[in-house]
Design a protein around this motif. Structure first.
Motif, short mmCIF file in Angstrom:
data_model
loop_
_atom_site.label_atom_id
_atom_site.label_comp_id
_atom_site.label_asym_id
_atom_site.label_seq_id
_atom_site.Cartn_x
_atom_site.Cartn_y
_atom_site.Cartn_z
N THR A 69 0.85 -1.19 0.00
CA THR A 69 0.00 0.00 0.00
C THR A 69 0.89 1.24 0.00
O THR A 69 1.85 1.33 0.76
N GLU A 73 -2.17 6.07 -0.89
CA GLU A 73 -3.38 5.28 -0.60
C GLU A 73 -3.75 5.38 0.88
O GLU A 73 -4.93 5.42 1.23
N ASP A 77 -7.29 7.20 2.35
CA ASP A 77 -8.24 6.19 2.81
C ASP A 77 -9.16 6.76 3.90
O ASP A 77 -8.68 7.25 4.93
#
Ligand SMILES: Cc1cc2nc3c(=O)[nH]c(=O)nc-3n(C[C@H](O)[C@H](O)[C@H](O)COP(=O)(O)OP(=O)(O)OC[C@H]3O[C@@H](n4cnc5c(N)ncnc54)[C@H](O)[C@@H]3O)c2cc1C
Length: 267
Positions: A69, A73, A77
């Motif tokens: 990840t 990201e 999120d």
């Protein structure tokens, strides 16, 4: 130098087992620097294609983040923003957009740099990591991964995921550098306060990421003075002087950050 592109996790684990002297590469933001300095790297295992390791899952008890990840990201999120806002705050101050788009959480941990911002924060959040090899998987507390400056106990293993237990906490995070953005930390401090007490760690203040045990112990007694706080911090940290800043600067800034953290978290 040889280059292998792993097509799947199975492929990557097999390559890591058969080429223990090759360097894993993911976002390559650290590896690119390593390759410039170290001319002795024999080969690369590129794991960037392992999309099965790019995810952020949440259950009632924990958040699990796949090792591939990226910082972007994490930053974007919604679950992280809601349940682990400290991770969002750190990601906001991480490098530049271009680096954040490439840099991965697994790479930040495995590089074992004392300046790794997310690693320090994961330590105060009591994170654990799951590692994979052709022998199977094992999970260990993140605090048990490091063995010295840029040294980990990874044994030809790939970091698969990072798990963060969810508990109520208040937090403090600050990092200093020469600019507002695109900064490798001159010094950074992460503190959380929860029902288990204080948890403290920092960046560029110790040879590798550790929890500040003396400071934690002192704070958890509930009784401390400026002097005792300064003494405890001096036992926990041992910043080096470097081209980025002096040892004295780092000591002083760390203490000022700690006082700032307490004024916020004790309020
Ligand atoms: C200009 C610039 C600014 C930066 N700013 C910051 C900053 O603000 N804060 C900060 O913390 N860092 C910063 N960094 C460092 C870097 O971006 C991070 O450490 C990044 O998270 C590394 O991830 P990566 O995927 O690029 O790792 P890579 O460079 O691909 O790999 C790094 C190391 O981890 C190993 N590795 C990678 N993935 C795995 C895995 N899944 N399992 C096992 N080993 C693995 C590699 O073998 C290598 O040793 C900066 C770097 C640059 C170049």
């Amino acid at each position: 130098m040889k280059y292998h592109y792993a097509e799947s996790l199975e492929d990557a684990l097999a390559l890591a087992a058969t080429h223990p002297d090759f360097l894993l590469m993911c976002g390559s933001t650290d590896v690119a620097v390593t390759l410039k300095k170290q001319k002795t790297v024999k080969g690369i295992i590129d794991i960037n294609a392992l999309d099965e390791l790019r995810y952020i899952d949440r259950s009632e008890k924990e958040v699990r983040i796949g090792a591939l990840t990226t910082i972007t990201e994490i930053l974007e999120d919604e679950k992280i923003g809601r349940f682990l806002p400290l991770l969002t705050a750190v990601s906001q101050q991480f490098a530049s957009r271009q680096i954040r788009n490439l840099a991965t959480l697994g790479g930040n941990i495995a590089n074992a740099s004392p300046a790794a911002d997310l690693t320090a924060v994961l330590l105060v959040l009591d994170a654990s990591i799951t590692l994979g090899s052709t022998e199977g998987e094992r999970t260990l507390a993140l605090k048990d991964l490091f063995c010295g400056y840029k040294c980990t106990k990874l044994d030809h293993e790939i970091i698969l995921s990072i798990t963060i237990p969810l508990k109520q906490h208040t937090w403090y995070y600050r990092k200093t550098g020469v600019r507002e953005r695109l900064n490798i930390a001159k010094a950074g401090l992460a503190v959380i306060k929860s029902s288990s007490g204080y948890a403290v760690s920092g960046t560029s203040l110790t040879p590798y990421a550790v929890r500040f045990k003396q400071v934690e112990q002192l704070l958890n007694t509930g009784e401390f003075s400026e002097e005792s706080l300064q003494e405890a911090l001096a036992q926990d940290i041992s910043p080096s002087g470097s081209f980025r800043s002096t040892k004295a600067y780092r000591m002083r800034v760390a203490y000022n950050m700690l006082k700032e953290a307490l004024s916020k978290l004790e309020a």
